[in-house]
Design a protein around this motif. Structure first.
Motif, mmCIF file in Angstrom:
data_model
loop_
_atom_site.group_PDB
_atom_site.id
_atom_site.type_symbol
_atom_site.label_atom_id
_atom_site.label_comp_id
_atom_site.label_asym_id
_atom_site.label_seq_id
_atom_site.Cartn_x
_atom_site.Cartn_y
_atom_site.Cartn_z
ATOM 1 N N ARG A 1 0.830 -1.209 0.000
ATOM 2 C CA ARG A 1 0.000 0.000 0.000
ATOM 3 C C ARG A 1 0.862 1.256 0.000
ATOM 4 N N THR A 2 1.993 1.223 0.706
ATOM 5 C CA THR A 2 2.904 2.370 0.680
ATOM 6 C C THR A 2 3.455 2.578 -0.725
ATOM 7 N N MET A 3 3.847 1.474 -1.380
ATOM 8 C CA MET A 3 4.388 1.571 -2.735
ATOM 9 C C MET A 3 3.311 2.013 -3.718
ATOM 10 N N LYS A 4 2.058 1.632 -3.463
ATOM 11 C CA LYS A 4 0.965 2.075 -4.334
ATOM 12 C C LYS A 4 0.821 3.587 -4.265
ATOM 13 N N THR A 5 1.008 4.145 -3.070
ATOM 14 C CA THR A 5 0.955 5.599 -2.916
ATOM 15 C C THR A 5 2.079 6.259 -3.710
ATOM 16 N N TRP A 6 3.292 5.684 -3.602
ATOM 17 C CA TRP A 6 4.417 6.212 -4.377
ATOM 18 C C TRP A 6 4.131 6.167 -5.868
ATOM 19 N N SER A 7 3.529 5.056 -6.304
ATOM 20 C CA SER A 7 3.386 4.817 -7.743
ATOM 21 C C SER A 7 2.535 5.874 -8.426
ATOM 22 N N TRP B 1 6.735 9.257 -14.289
ATOM 23 C CA TRP B 1 8.036 9.866 -14.572
ATOM 24 C C TRP B 1 9.138 8.833 -14.767
ATOM 25 N N LEU B 2 8.824 7.550 -14.543
ATOM 26 C CA LEU B 2 9.856 6.525 -14.601
ATOM 27 C C LEU B 2 10.025 6.008 -16.025
ATOM 28 N N LEU C 1 15.264 -1.727 -11.083
ATOM 29 C CA LEU C 1 13.985 -2.354 -11.422
ATOM 30 C C LEU C 1 13.434 -1.847 -12.743
ATOM 31 N N VAL C 2 13.450 -0.519 -12.926
ATOM 32 C CA VAL C 2 12.859 0.053 -14.139
ATOM 33 C C VAL C 2 13.915 0.379 -15.195
ATOM 34 N N PHE D 1 19.274 7.317 -14.754
ATOM 35 C CA PHE D 1 19.200 8.593 -14.045
ATOM 36 C C PHE D 1 18.995 8.359 -12.542
ATOM 37 N N LEU D 2 18.179 7.356 -12.206
ATOM 38 C CA LEU D 2 17.942 7.048 -10.805
ATOM 39 C C LEU D 2 19.204 6.501 -10.142
ATOM 40 N N LEU D 3 19.971 5.684 -10.872
ATOM 41 C CA LEU D 3 21.228 5.206 -10.310
ATOM 42 C C LEU D 3 22.203 6.355 -10.099
ATOM 43 N N ALA D 4 22.236 7.296 -11.054
ATOM 44 C CA ALA D 4 23.100 8.473 -10.894
ATOM 45 C C ALA D 4 22.672 9.274 -9.668
ATOM 46 N N LEU D 5 21.358 9.385 -9.451
ATOM 47 C CA LEU D 5 20.852 10.073 -8.270
ATOM 48 C C LEU D 5 21.276 9.329 -7.001
#
Length: 210
Positions: A118-124, A130-131, A183-184, A188-192
């Motif tokens: 449910r927490t991840m659903k909120t994030w999604s 944007w992913l 995962l995706v 850019f996320l790895l650089a972050l």
């Protein structure tokens, strides 16, 4: 068991497709799995998410720590152990996550699984739009192994930090960023994640040298 689980939700076989999976789909799989009559085992959870997705396991472990389930005593320590165990396999270059058979039979708390989902659903709701893929080479060797090594270094101090409320959220958030990037397949996320790790290391150094 396997057939019943796949009847509940088919997500794990989608992780190895060419298209990057979404956080929302992973969250739906967790919530549906937690709603089963019997508690999920660790092996069933891997079947659910696809046992080749190191990124998914890192996201789940870090996400559980950031969810209300992370407030359960010793939960952060247990989740940090999972991060270290999986990250070391990533550093070693394994293609599949290996877990001893005895641990695969370990039952998981439905509250932990559902709370994470449910927490991840909120994030999604704001992450998924944007992913998109970018800097794909950063998600491949040797950068994925470097990300795994950094995740190990981030998770090791978590058991000590658990005694200070919410402090474990800092390293585990960075682990979540790395896991999400893997995962995706978003470089850019790895650089972050690399940049955030350097910043965290700098602030930790300043605190220790005051």
């Amino acid at each position: 068991m396997k057939a019943r689980l796949l009847d509940t939700v088919r997500y794990g076989d989608r992780l190895d497709r060419k298209d990057a999976p979404s956080i929302g789909a992973l969250a739906d799989a967790l919530v549906a799995g937690a709603a089963r009559a019997e508690p999920l085992s660790l092996g069933e959870l891997l079947l659910l998410i696809g046992d080749r997705s190191f990124g998914a396991v890192l996201v789940l472990a870090a996400g559980a720590n950031l969810s209300p389930a992370g407030l359960i005593p010793a939960a952060s320590t247990l989740l940090a152990v999972v991060v270290v165990f999986v990250s070391l396999q990533l550093v070693a270059g394994l293609r599949h996550i290996w877990i001893p058979h005895a641990l695969r039979r370990k039952k998981l708390s439905p509250r932990l699984v559902e709370g994470t989902g449910r927490t991840m659903k909120t994030w999604s709701r704001w992450l998924d739009p944007w992913l998109t893929r970018g800097l794909r080479p950063l998600t491949e060797p040797p950068f994925d192994r470097l990300a795994g090594l950094i995740c190990v270094l981030l998770a090791v101090p978590v058991p000590l930090l658990e005694f200070v409320p919410f402090v474990t959220n800092v390293p585990m958030t960075i682990v979540a960023v790395f896991g999400l990037g893997l995962l995706v397949r978003n470089g850019f996320l790895l650089a972050l994640g690399f940049a955030a790790s350097l910043a965290a290391a700098y602030f930790a150094y300043r605190l220790l040298t005051l």
